[in-house]
Write an enzyme that holds these catalytic residues in place. Structure first.
Site, PDB file in Angstrom:
ATOM      1  N   ASP A 176       0.824  -1.218   0.000  1.00 20.66           N
ATOM      2  CA  ASP A 176       0.000   0.000   0.000  1.00 20.66           C
ATOM      3  C   ASP A 176       0.856   1.265   0.000  1.00 20.66           C
ATOM      4  OD1 ASP A 176       1.050  -0.077   2.512  1.00 20.66           O
ATOM      5  OD2 ASP A 176      -0.858   0.082   3.588  1.00 20.66           O
ATOM      6  N   GLN A 177       2.179   1.098  -0.264  1.00 22.17           N
ATOM      7  CA  GLN A 177       3.142   2.188  -0.373  1.00 22.17           C
ATOM      8  C   GLN A 177       3.536   2.818   0.959  1.00 22.17           C
ATOM      9  OE1 GLN A 177       4.792   2.784  -3.383  1.00 22.17           O
ATOM     10  NE2 GLN A 177       3.660   0.884  -3.719  1.00 22.17           N
ATOM     11  N   GLU A 178       3.145   2.187   2.076  1.00 25.83           N
ATOM     12  CA  GLU A 178       3.688   2.618   3.366  1.00 25.83           C
ATOM     13  C   GLU A 178       5.191   2.344   3.375  1.00 25.83           C
ATOM     14  OE1 GLU A 178       1.877   0.867   6.754  1.00 25.83           O
ATOM     15  OE2 GLU A 178      -0.063   1.851   6.453  1.00 25.83           O
TER      16      GLU A 178
ATOM     17  N   HIS B  25      16.101  28.107  -0.822  1.00 23.31           N
ATOM     18  CA  HIS B  25      15.458  29.059  -1.732  1.00 23.31           C
ATOM     19  C   HIS B  25      15.249  30.411  -1.065  1.00 23.31           C
ATOM     20  CE1 HIS B  25      13.038  30.487  -5.041  1.00 23.31           C
ATOM     21  NE2 HIS B  25      12.033  30.757  -4.215  1.00 23.31           N
TER      22      HIS B  25
ATOM     23  N   LYS C 116      11.486  40.255 -15.535  1.00 21.60           N
ATOM     24  CA  LYS C 116      10.362  39.563 -16.185  1.00 21.60           C
ATOM     25  C   LYS C 116       9.055  40.023 -15.562  1.00 21.60           C
ATOM     26  CE  LYS C 116      10.610  35.467 -13.215  1.00 21.60           C
ATOM     27  NZ  LYS C 116      10.997  34.076 -13.102  1.00 21.60           N
TER      28      LYS C 116
ATOM     29  N   ARG D 215       4.865  39.066 -15.474  1.00 23.41           N
ATOM     30  CA  ARG D 215       3.865  38.040 -15.787  1.00 23.41           C
ATOM     31  C   ARG D 215       2.469  38.661 -15.820  1.00 23.41           C
ATOM     32  NH1 ARG D 215       6.154  32.855 -14.807  1.00 23.41           N
ATOM     33  NH2 ARG D 215       8.015  32.907 -13.485  1.00 23.41           N
TER      34      ARG D 215
ATOM     35  N   ASP E 190      21.083  31.065 -10.607  1.00 24.30           N
ATOM     36  CA  ASP E 190      19.838  30.910  -9.846  1.00 24.30           C
ATOM     37  C   ASP E 190      19.971  29.685  -8.948  1.00 24.30           C
ATOM     38  OD1 ASP E 190      17.335  31.615  -8.992  1.00 24.30           O
ATOM     39  OD2 ASP E 190      16.350  31.383 -10.933  1.00 24.30           O
TER      40      ASP E 190
ATOM     41  N   ASP F 179      13.418  24.444 -12.656  1.00 26.80           N
ATOM     42  CA  ASP F 179      12.329  23.472 -12.611  1.00 26.80           C
ATOM     43  C   ASP F 179      11.956  23.037 -14.034  1.00 26.80           C
ATOM     44  OD1 ASP F 179      10.114  21.926 -12.059  1.00 26.80           O
ATOM     45  OD2 ASP F 179       9.271  23.297 -10.592  1.00 26.80           O
TER      46      ASP F 179
ATOM     47  N   THR G  77      11.521  29.801 -17.987  1.00 25.14           N
ATOM     48  CA  THR G  77      12.056  31.145 -17.739  1.00 25.14           C
ATOM     49  C   THR G  77      13.540  31.217 -18.099  1.00 25.14           C
ATOM     50  OG1 THR G  77      10.483  31.494 -15.938  1.00 25.14           O
ATOM     51  CG2 THR G  77      12.415  32.907 -15.967  1.00 25.14           C
TER      52      THR G  77
END
Length: 339
Positions: free
Chosen positions: A46-48, A139, A204, A206, A230, A234, A238
């Site tokens: 069950d992914q535990e 970050h 930039k 948006r 930076d 991700d 950008t």
């Protein structure tokens, strides 16, 4: 106060190659074999997540190496359960070594009725029984204040400075460091200062989230080799757009130095097809086969820096000494020769 026990490392499944590299580097420093503690980390149907430590860790100084990268929730739960297993096994001190701190981009309430998930994650880590956190390029620096335990935040910029000096030898006067947005100016200025280069900014704007309406370059990049700096890449949208804008404004080359290569979705393909000559990332996140095979993506190691930081914590000596490029030259043993 001198350390009595040896430092012991244990790793989850998030970035086993980095954990093994840290262990190898510590073996070199210690002049003795430093391995990873034998443990079983598996999932039930069950992914535990289930963790079993096969070695005695009573009274030991433990270092749990586990970035909370994709899949962030699974890797975070692995970290918490490993810490709980060690705490219940009477480990004397537990340091969470988190090369990439997931949820760090949720460090404030940008609008009403939203969480501050980075604070919640900090609470979970503390509640699990962690005594100290060692991480890389948070970050947002204020996340250190979300914890009521010591947090050592290492920086990639000294390693990047060494790499730039090595790969751009004889071309340093042509370099221009670029921040891809106004929020990253402090990070870019830090690297620019280290390599004595000027600074430019890509502003930039948006119209709505995830959609860039306009980009303008603040600064003269004509005839310059631009280095975009930076902390996180991700989807690379950008980043690739900023590289195009810099080339349109007269830059001769564009290279990027990004600490954490999240590289989700179409990121690798975008980078391969972009005008960027190279993207340099650290190994804080284990990369896919597609990323490592890309000709314009290069990975610099963080294991020498993390190994030394762990030894400094274990010895009770300064970790901030690793913020200086000069300190890292001998640690990176011949990888970068300075003139």
């Amino acid at each position: 106060m001198p350390a009595i026990t040896e430092p012991k490392l244990i790793s989850g499944n998030a970035n086993m190659p980095l954990a093994k590299s840290i262990a190898r580097r510590m073996s070199v420093h210690r002049g003795m074999s430093v391995g990873l503690v034998d443990a079983r980390i598996e999932r039930f149907n069950d992914q535990e997540i289930f963790v079993e430590v096969f070695e005695n860790v009573r009274g030991e100084d433990m270092y749990v190496i586990q970035p909370t990268s994709n899949p962030a929730n699974d890797n975070l739960m692995e970290l918490l359960i490993m810490v709980d297993a060690l705490r219940r096994s009477s480990a004397a001190r537990i340091t969470a070594v988190i090369p990439y701190f997931g949820y760090a981009r949720q460090d404030r309430r940008a609008k009403a009725r939203t969480p501050i998930s980075a604070k919640l994650v900090a609470n979970l880590i503390e509640s699990a029984g962690v005594d100290r956190v060692l991480t890389l390029d948070l970050h947002a620096a204020q996340i250190q204040g979300f914890f009521d335990i010591p947090v050592d935040n290492l920086y990639a910029s000294p390693v990047f400075a060494l790499d730039i000096e090595h790969h751009f030898k004889g071309q340093m006067d042509d370099l221009m460091v670029v921040s891809p947005d106004v929020g990253g100016v402090a990070r870019a200025r830090e690297l620019a200062k280290r390599i004595s280069a000027p600074l430019a900014i890509v502003d930039k704007r948006r119209e709505k989230a995830g959609e860039i309406a306009e980009m303008k370059v603040i600064g003269d990049v004509q005839g310059k080799k631009c280095i975009i700096v930076d902390d996180i890449c991700d989807t690379a949208g950008t980043l690739c757009k900023a590289a195009e804008v810099l080339m349109e404004n007269g830059a001769t080359e564009v290279h990027s130095y990004i600490t954490h290569g999240v590289l989700s979705g179409p990121a690798v393909e975008r980078i391969k097809n972009s005008v960027m000559k190279s993207l340099v990332i650290t190994d804080s996140i284990e990369q896919s086969a597609a990323a490592t095979a890309a000709s314009n993506i290069r990975v610099v190691p963080t294991a020498p820096m993390f190994a030394q930081a762990i030894l400094n914590i274990w010895n009770g000596t300064s970790v901030s000494s690793l913020f200086e490029t000069e300190t890292l030259v001998p640690i990176y043993e011949g990888m970068y020769q300075r003139s």
